[in-house]
Design an enzyme around this catalytic site. Structure first.
Site, PDB file in Angstrom:
ATOM      1  N   GLU A   1       0.834  -1.210   0.000  1.00  0.00           N
ATOM      2  CA  GLU A   1       0.000   0.000   0.000  1.00  0.00           C
ATOM      3  C   GLU A   1       0.866   1.256   0.000  1.00  0.00           C
ATOM      4  O   GLU A   1       1.985   1.237   0.518  1.00  0.00           O
ATOM      5  CB  GLU A   1      -0.854   0.016   1.280  1.00  0.00           C
ATOM      6  CG  GLU A   1      -2.283  -0.427   1.091  1.00  0.00           C
ATOM      7  CD  GLU A   1      -3.178   0.663   0.513  1.00  0.00           C
ATOM      8  OE1 GLU A   1      -2.675   1.555  -0.215  1.00  0.00           O
ATOM      9  OE2 GLU A   1      -4.378   0.631   0.793  1.00  0.00           O
TER      10      GLU A   1
ATOM     11  N   PHE B   1      -1.670  16.420   3.647  1.00  0.00           N
ATOM     12  CA  PHE B   1      -1.884  15.681   2.410  1.00  0.00           C
ATOM     13  C   PHE B   1      -0.584  15.710   1.620  1.00  0.00           C
ATOM     14  O   PHE B   1       0.011  16.774   1.430  1.00  0.00           O
ATOM     15  CB  PHE B   1      -3.017  16.307   1.587  1.00  0.00           C
ATOM     16  CG  PHE B   1      -3.526  15.391   0.519  1.00  0.00           C
ATOM     17  CD1 PHE B   1      -4.498  14.443   0.798  1.00  0.00           C
ATOM     18  CD2 PHE B   1      -3.027  15.463  -0.768  1.00  0.00           C
ATOM     19  CE1 PHE B   1      -4.955  13.575  -0.190  1.00  0.00           C
ATOM     20  CE2 PHE B   1      -3.476  14.604  -1.763  1.00  0.00           C
ATOM     21  CZ  PHE B   1      -4.444  13.659  -1.475  1.00  0.00           C
ATOM     22  N   VAL B   2      -0.120  14.546   1.174  1.00  0.00           N
ATOM     23  CA  VAL B   2       1.201  14.470   0.529  1.00  0.00           C
ATOM     24  C   VAL B   2       1.104  14.034  -0.931  1.00  0.00           C
ATOM     25  O   VAL B   2       0.139  13.371  -1.329  1.00  0.00           O
ATOM     26  CB  VAL B   2       2.147  13.522   1.301  1.00  0.00           C
ATOM     27  CG1 VAL B   2       2.512  14.112   2.647  1.00  0.00           C
ATOM     28  CG2 VAL B   2       1.531  12.137   1.468  1.00  0.00           C
TER      29      VAL B   2
ATOM     30  N   ASP C   1      -4.363   5.722   5.847  1.00  0.00           N
ATOM     31  CA  ASP C   1      -4.894   6.957   6.419  1.00  0.00           C
ATOM     32  C   ASP C   1      -6.006   6.594   7.398  1.00  0.00           C
ATOM     33  O   ASP C   1      -5.738   6.263   8.551  1.00  0.00           O
ATOM     34  CB  ASP C   1      -5.371   7.845   5.262  1.00  0.00           C
ATOM     35  CG  ASP C   1      -5.767   9.237   5.709  1.00  0.00           C
ATOM     36  OD1 ASP C   1      -5.695   9.519   6.917  1.00  0.00           O
ATOM     37  OD2 ASP C   1      -6.149  10.047   4.855  1.00  0.00           O
TER      38      ASP C   1
HETATM   39  P1  5GP Z   1      -7.723   5.320   3.712  1.00  0.00           P
HETATM   40  O1  5GP Z   1      -8.721   4.406   3.075  1.00  0.00           O
HETATM   41  O2  5GP Z   1      -6.737   4.631   4.604  1.00  0.00           O
HETATM   42  O3  5GP Z   1      -8.355   6.506   4.357  1.00  0.00           O
HETATM   43  O4  5GP Z   1      -6.928   5.987   2.530  1.00  0.00           O
HETATM   44  C1  5GP Z   1      -5.988   5.304   1.798  1.00  0.00           C
HETATM   45  C2  5GP Z   1      -5.846   5.845   0.408  1.00  0.00           C
HETATM   46  O5  5GP Z   1      -6.139   7.244   0.338  1.00  0.00           O
HETATM   47  C3  5GP Z   1      -4.417   5.728  -0.009  1.00  0.00           C
HETATM   48  O6  5GP Z   1      -4.189   4.478  -0.610  1.00  0.00           O
HETATM   49  C4  5GP Z   1      -4.243   6.903  -0.964  1.00  0.00           C
HETATM   50  O7  5GP Z   1      -4.578   6.518  -2.260  1.00  0.00           O
HETATM   51  C5  5GP Z   1      -5.213   7.943  -0.459  1.00  0.00           C
HETATM   52  N1  5GP Z   1      -4.549   8.936   0.389  1.00  0.00           N
HETATM   53  C6  5GP Z   1      -4.611   9.046   1.739  1.00  0.00           C
HETATM   54  N2  5GP Z   1      -3.851  10.057   2.182  1.00  0.00           N
HETATM   55  C7  5GP Z   1      -3.268  10.598   1.074  1.00  0.00           C
HETATM   56  C8  5GP Z   1      -2.347  11.680   0.878  1.00  0.00           C
HETATM   57  O8  5GP Z   1      -1.864  12.362   1.800  1.00  0.00           O
HETATM   58  N3  5GP Z   1      -1.989  11.938  -0.416  1.00  0.00           N
HETATM   59  C9  5GP Z   1      -2.476  11.241  -1.489  1.00  0.00           C
HETATM   60  N4  5GP Z   1      -2.065  11.612  -2.707  1.00  0.00           N
HETATM   61  N5  5GP Z   1      -3.331  10.200  -1.321  1.00  0.00           N
HETATM   62  C10 5GP Z   1      -3.715   9.887  -0.062  1.00  0.00           C
END
Ligand code: 5GP
Length: 191
Positions: free
Chosen positions: A108, A161-162, A112
């Site tokens: 992964e 956010f990155v 987040d």
């Molecule tokens: P989760 O389902 O854990 O909230 O989010 C996971 C997905 O969200 C990651 O695989 C990624 O694609 C996207 N994501 C979460 N945080 C970031 C971020 O800071 N930057 C970017 N570009 N995508 C993120």
């Protein structure tokens, strides 16, 4: 091309502070590769790359593992073209390889909220792998890594956010060689 969108990384004000340099990324990924080589000796794993954000990490990680791994890809979508999660995970592309009795490592980009991971874990566990571990390049400080069963993590990062090293905004910035904070106030509206 939208004239408001910068045509060079050099004059893009939305690329903020460098969070992880190319050297830091390379060094840590080599460590992860060495760890996986040790942990999976004698049972080469199947690496499942979560598209699209993890594709850059996958290519470097896979080449840091000194075992004949197999690689497959799965694609999910939860963000669309914004920087906020929609809260709904959708399977966009499924795997080709059968997971039955395989040692699987889910690769992964970032954990987040854990929503994506929970969805993927449920989907992959139902296919009868011998084992299933998660290797994430990044995890939020706030992420419950133990609860989510994430064994391997490259870096823990704050809430910004990155972008870069595979991570995008509206399909841009994936080819940045480092990881930077995205500055939405400085960004041109994507077309
Ligand atoms: P989760 O389902 O854990 O909230 O989010 C996971 C997905 O969200 C990651 O695989 C990624 O694609 C996207 N994501 C979460 N945080 C970031 C971020 O800071 N930057 C970017 N570009 N995508 C993120």
């Amino acid at each position: 091309m939208d004239p408001a969108v910068p045509t060079s990384f050099d004059d893009d004000p939305a690329i903020g502070r460098v969070l992880l340099s190319e050297e830091q990324l390379t060094r840590r990924i080599e460590e992860l590769g060495a760890q996986l080589t040790q942990d999976y000796a004698g049972r080469p794993p199947l690496l499942v790359c979560v598209l699209r954000g993890a594709y850059v990490f996958l290519t470097d990680l896979a080449r840091s593992i000194d075992l004949p791994v197999q690689i497959d890809f799965i694609a999910v979508s939860s963000y669309g073209a914004t920087t906020r999660t929609s809260g709904v995970v959708r399977l966009v592309k499924d795997l080709e390889v059968d997971l039955t009795d395989r040692d699987v490592i889910l690769v992964e980009d970032i954990v987040d909220t854990g929503l994506t991971l929970r969805y993927l874990r449920r989907s992959l566990e139902a296919r009868g792998p011998a084992s299933l571990e998660v290797c994430a390049l990044l995890a939020r400080e706030s992420a419950d890594l133990e609860g989510l069963g994430v064994r391997y993590v490259g870096f823990t990062i704050p809430n910004d956010f990155v972008i870069g090293y595979g991570l995008d905004v509206a399909e841009r910035y994936r080819n940045l060689r480092y990881l930077a904070v995205y500055d939405p106030d400085a960004a041109a509206e994507p077309s």
